[in-house]
Write a protein that holds these residues in place. Structure first.
Motif, PDB file in Angstrom:
ATOM      1  N   ALA A 148      49.105  82.605  72.818  1.00  0.00           N
ATOM      2  CA  ALA A 148      48.666  83.170  74.235  1.00  0.00           C
ATOM      3  C   ALA A 148      47.778  84.024  74.183  1.00  0.00           C
ATOM      4  CB  ALA A 148      49.873  83.856  74.797  1.00  0.00           C
ATOM      5  N   ASN A 149      46.932  84.020  74.953  1.00  0.00           N
ATOM      6  CA  ASN A 149      45.614  84.997  74.999  1.00  0.00           C
ATOM      7  C   ASN A 149      44.528  84.460  73.947  1.00  0.00           C
ATOM      8  OD1 ASN A 149      45.883  86.557  77.359  1.00  0.00           O
ATOM      9  ND2 ASN A 149      47.423  87.713  76.478  1.00  0.00           N
ATOM     10  N   TYR A 202      56.299  79.937  77.509  1.00  0.00           N
ATOM     11  CA  TYR A 202      57.484  80.379  78.311  1.00  0.00           C
ATOM     12  C   TYR A 202      57.479  79.716  79.601  1.00  0.00           C
ATOM     13  CZ  TYR A 202      58.563  84.584  75.520  1.00  0.00           C
ATOM     14  OH  TYR A 202      59.130  85.454  74.615  1.00  0.00           O
ATOM     15  N   SER A 206      52.197  81.457  83.068  1.00  0.00           N
ATOM     16  CA  SER A 206      51.148  82.743  82.962  1.00  0.00           C
ATOM     17  C   SER A 206      49.769  82.352  82.675  1.00  0.00           C
ATOM     18  CB  SER A 206      51.989  83.771  81.928  1.00  0.00           C
ATOM     19  OG  SER A 206      51.532  83.409  80.823  1.00  0.00           O
ATOM     20  N   ARG A 207      48.824  83.249  83.117  1.00  0.00           N
ATOM     21  CA  ARG A 207      47.677  82.794  82.713  1.00  0.00           C
ATOM     22  C   ARG A 207      47.233  83.108  81.146  1.00  0.00           C
ATOM     23  NH1 ARG A 207      42.168  83.404  82.681  1.00  0.00           N
ATOM     24  NH2 ARG A 207      42.283  85.192  81.396  1.00  0.00           N
ATOM     25  N   SER A 208      47.932  83.934  80.691  1.00  0.00           N
ATOM     26  CA  SER A 208      47.717  83.936  79.187  1.00  0.00           C
ATOM     27  C   SER A 208      48.012  82.678  78.308  1.00  0.00           C
ATOM     28  CB  SER A 208      48.612  85.062  78.555  1.00  0.00           C
ATOM     29  OG  SER A 208      48.525  86.258  79.494  1.00  0.00           O
ATOM     30  N   GLU A 209      48.779  82.110  78.900  1.00  0.00           N
ATOM     31  CA  GLU A 209      49.325  80.753  78.109  1.00  0.00           C
ATOM     32  C   GLU A 209      48.573  79.680  78.573  1.00  0.00           C
ATOM     33  OE1 GLU A 209      53.934  81.616  76.615  1.00  0.00           O
ATOM     34  OE2 GLU A 209      53.570  81.246  78.596  1.00  0.00           O
TER      35      GLU A 209
ATOM     36  N   PRO B 166      56.879  87.148  79.512  1.00  0.00           N
ATOM     37  CA  PRO B 166      56.456  88.389  78.919  1.00  0.00           C
ATOM     38  C   PRO B 166      55.108  88.834  78.970  1.00  0.00           C
ATOM     39  CG  PRO B 166      57.443  86.938  77.218  1.00  0.00           C
ATOM     40  CD  PRO B 166      57.599  86.314  78.594  1.00  0.00           C
ATOM     41  N   PHE B 167      54.209  87.690  79.206  1.00  0.00           N
ATOM     42  CA  PHE B 167      52.924  87.833  79.324  1.00  0.00           C
ATOM     43  C   PHE B 167      52.363  88.263  80.545  1.00  0.00           C
ATOM     44  CE2 PHE B 167      53.308  84.762  75.694  1.00  0.00           C
ATOM     45  CZ  PHE B 167      52.776  85.570  74.727  1.00  0.00           C
ATOM     46  N   GLU B 171      48.607  90.423  82.742  1.00  0.00           N
ATOM     47  CA  GLU B 171      47.520  89.766  83.690  1.00  0.00           C
ATOM     48  C   GLU B 171      47.310  90.457  84.792  1.00  0.00           C
ATOM     49  OE1 GLU B 171      49.482  85.824  83.750  1.00  0.00           O
ATOM     50  OE2 GLU B 171      49.347  85.845  81.762  1.00  0.00           O
ATOM     51  N   PHE B 174      43.547  90.874  84.863  1.00  0.00           N
ATOM     52  CA  PHE B 174      42.970  89.840  84.933  1.00  0.00           C
ATOM     53  C   PHE B 174      42.738  89.670  86.639  1.00  0.00           C
ATOM     54  CE2 PHE B 174      42.859  85.495  86.707  1.00  0.00           C
ATOM     55  CZ  PHE B 174      41.742  84.936  86.207  1.00  0.00           C
TER      56      PHE B 174
END
Lengths: 262, 327
Positions: A148-149, A202, A206-209, B166-167, B171, B174
């Motif tokens: 992620a990220n 997950y 999420s944007r991270s992933e 968890p992420f 965000e 962002f």
């Protein structure tokens, strides 16, 4: 044996949870952290269902009346400091960054719980399994860890060590990453790894992933055929990392076979 | 006017080429541009087509959308402080987007994400217009904007805090600050229809906005239906801001800075300012996006940080100038 060692142990960190569950005597472990039940992060989620959970808050842990609290290095400092002030002994475990760290943590957990014999058994099994993996030395495909990220892991991290143990060369090491850091997507694409080892996202996006679904990442993953194989086995320095090494070694064999047949 | 438009268009094109050649991968400008038209470059072609081209396109589309929205709102409210980011439209759009992502709507429906952001933006524009009233007095406009921004921001943070992922909590940055890093053609496809539809609507309002500069009564006697103008303005703004925010987060200040700089160059005529601000917005966002890649390439510096650093001082200046009107 009733008076040997601490009798009400509370663990408040995912990784110490797993080590404690592996080594504690029946009834010795009073509570594990709630993350231990999360199948995505915990390699022992089923086992954790048998224990009461805590959320790492000083108040709830104190009310459990533990005679020993085991915390990770990243557990909130204010929480462990308060527990100490209240007279509860706290042992802090550093995260494992290599396979020898894993051996070390098993031994330390054995000492802390006064379960040295159980720890010695677990260590022997760990060494046996590690020897049985028998990674052939020829051909080290270049692999990149990507999560992620856009974070990658270098050779001085547990994930990097797993990669090496499975007989793969780490692209992050070529590019000068030591521990972990953000690798821009462009740099990853230009490095053109043979295998891309991604994480399993997950549930609930999420944007991270999001980055793991980027066309470039998908293209690289399809090219090498590994993809999102990084799971709970990779997270903590426990004997479960050997499962991760084994899965990865299989990916490597598949890759080499494909290459030979081409 | 023609000279101004040619100059702005030329700058957009030049910045587009610079954007295509700027990035962390260490390759020469000539190679990277050649790789766009030639597959033999291997991974470089992949980098150009899947990473840099969509990013450069998004900077143009979203910058133009935000510049246009700012010019249109300022024209209608006859207030230089009206800006989608400042008055809470972007943050309500972000709230819509975050809800769509966290309920799974974004994953299950193709255009679920931008539509949810549009719905959020629609609420935001509607609330601001209702609270500020038809005159759009500076004080009420800014107060309404602060209230809506704070509320939408808090709800966005709440949704992300409650997410089991968890992420998600990380965000919040962002969604508040915006970024174009690592977007792909999927995102271009998401924003484009909304940006085009919204832009067509907003550009068609030029005549009405021109008439409004003479005051509402005069505009009405000239045959301008103010209710219609208002409705289309709300829809057009929501469409462009919703689409832009869904893929790039809430990027602020572009709609404030760009019309402000260009207004004297078009003799204050709103219909011309709409076109000029669209181009100007594209220029400003491209420059900001090139800057974040050149200044701190390894840190994913957020776009909103750069635009705010440029925009906030100007905002203060504008407040200072309109202070007499505020008291």
């Amino acid at each position: 044996m009733a008076d040997a060692g601490p009798s009400r142990v509370v663990s408040m960190n995912l990784c110490t949870d797993q080590l404690a569950m592996l080594l504690a005597a029946p009834g010795q472990l009073a509570s594990v952290s709630y993350i231990a039940r999360d199948t995505r992060a915990s390699a022992m989620a089923d086992e954790a269902m048998a224990y009461p959970i805590n959320h790492g808050l000083a108040e709830e842990i104190y009310l459990l009346q533990p005679d020993l609290v085991i915390a990770g290095a990243y557990s909130t400092f204010t929480t462990t400091a308060m527990l100490r002030r209240l007279g509860v002994p706290v042992v802090v475990f550093q995260p494992a960054n290599s396979l020898s760290d894993v051996r070390d943590r098993i031994k330390k957990m054995g000492e802390v719980l006064e379960r040295e014999a159980a720890a010695a058994d677990l260590l022997a099994a760990f060494d046996r399994q590690l020897a049985a993996l028998d990674i052939e030395a020829d051909g080290r495909p270049r692999a990149a860890l990507y999560s992620a990220n856009g974070y990658t892991s270098g050779p001085a991290s547990l994930a990097g060590q797993i990669l090496e143990a499975a007989g793969l060369a780490n692209v992050a090491a070529e590019l000068g990453y030591d521990r972990s850091g953000r690798m821009p997507l462009e740099v990853l694409a230009m490095a053109d790894p043979d295998l891309l080892v991604g994480t399993t996202p997950y549930p609930r996006a999420s944007r991270s992933e999001d980055i793991l679904g980027h066309p470039v990442v998908r293209h690289l993953a399809a090219q090498g055929g590994a993809g999102q194989i990084r799971d709970a086995d990779w997270v903590c320095g426990t004997p479960h990392v050997l499962r991760a090494v084994e899965t990865l070694a299989q990916e490597r064999r598949d890759f080499l076979n494909r290459e030979r047949s081409e | 006017m023609i000279r101004l438009m040619l100059f702005l268009s030329g700058t957009v094109v030049i910045l587009f080429l610079i954007a295509l050649t700027a990035g962390p991968a260490d390759v020469s400008a000539r190679d990277s541009l050649a790789a766009l038209f030639d597959d033999s470059y291997g991974p470089l072609s992949l980098v150009m087509w899947e990473i840099r081209l969509p990013r450069a396109l998004l900077a143009v589309i979203i910058g133009a959308a935000l510049g246009l929205a700012g010019a249109a709102m300022q024209g209608y409210l006859r207030n230089p402080l009206a800006e989608p980011g400042l008055i809470g439209v972007s943050s309500s759009a972000a709230l819509g987007a975050v809800i769509a992502i966290n309920t799974g709507l974004a994953a299950s429906a193709t255009l679920g994400l931008p539509f949810a952001a549009l719905a959020g933006a629609l609420m935001g524009v509607f609330l601001v217009m209702a609270l500020a009233g038809p005159q759009g007095g500076s004080l009420t406009l800014i107060l309404a904007g602060i209230a809506i921004s704070a509320m939408a921001g808090a709800l966005t943070s709440l949704v992300l805090n409650l997410s089991p992922n968890p992420f998600a909590a990380n965000e919040i940055v962002f969604w508040m600050m915006g970024s174009l890093a690592d977007r792909s053609f999927v995102h271009v496809g998401l924003v484009l229809p909304f940006a085009v539809v919204g832009a067509v609507i907003l550009l068609s309002l030029g005549r009405g906005l021109d008439a409004l500069t003479l005051g509402e009564d005069a505009a009405q006697t000239m045959g301008v239906n103010l209710k219609r103008v208002r409705l289309w303005l709300v829809l057009g703004t929501a469409s462009v801001v919703g689409g832009a925010t869904a893929v790039a987060g809430a990027i602020g200040f572009i709609g404030l800075v760009v019309p402000h700089i260009l207004r004297p160059l078009v003799q204050g005529q709103p219909s011309r300012l709409l076109w000029a601000s669209a181009l100007g917005g594209a220029i400003m966002l491209q420059m900001a996006d090139i800057a974040v890649r050149l200044i701190l390439p390894s840190r994913d510096l957020k776009l909103g940080v750069v635009t705010a650093l440029v925009g906030a001082p100007l905002f203060l200046h504008l407040i200072y100038k309109t202070r007499k009107g505020l008291v």
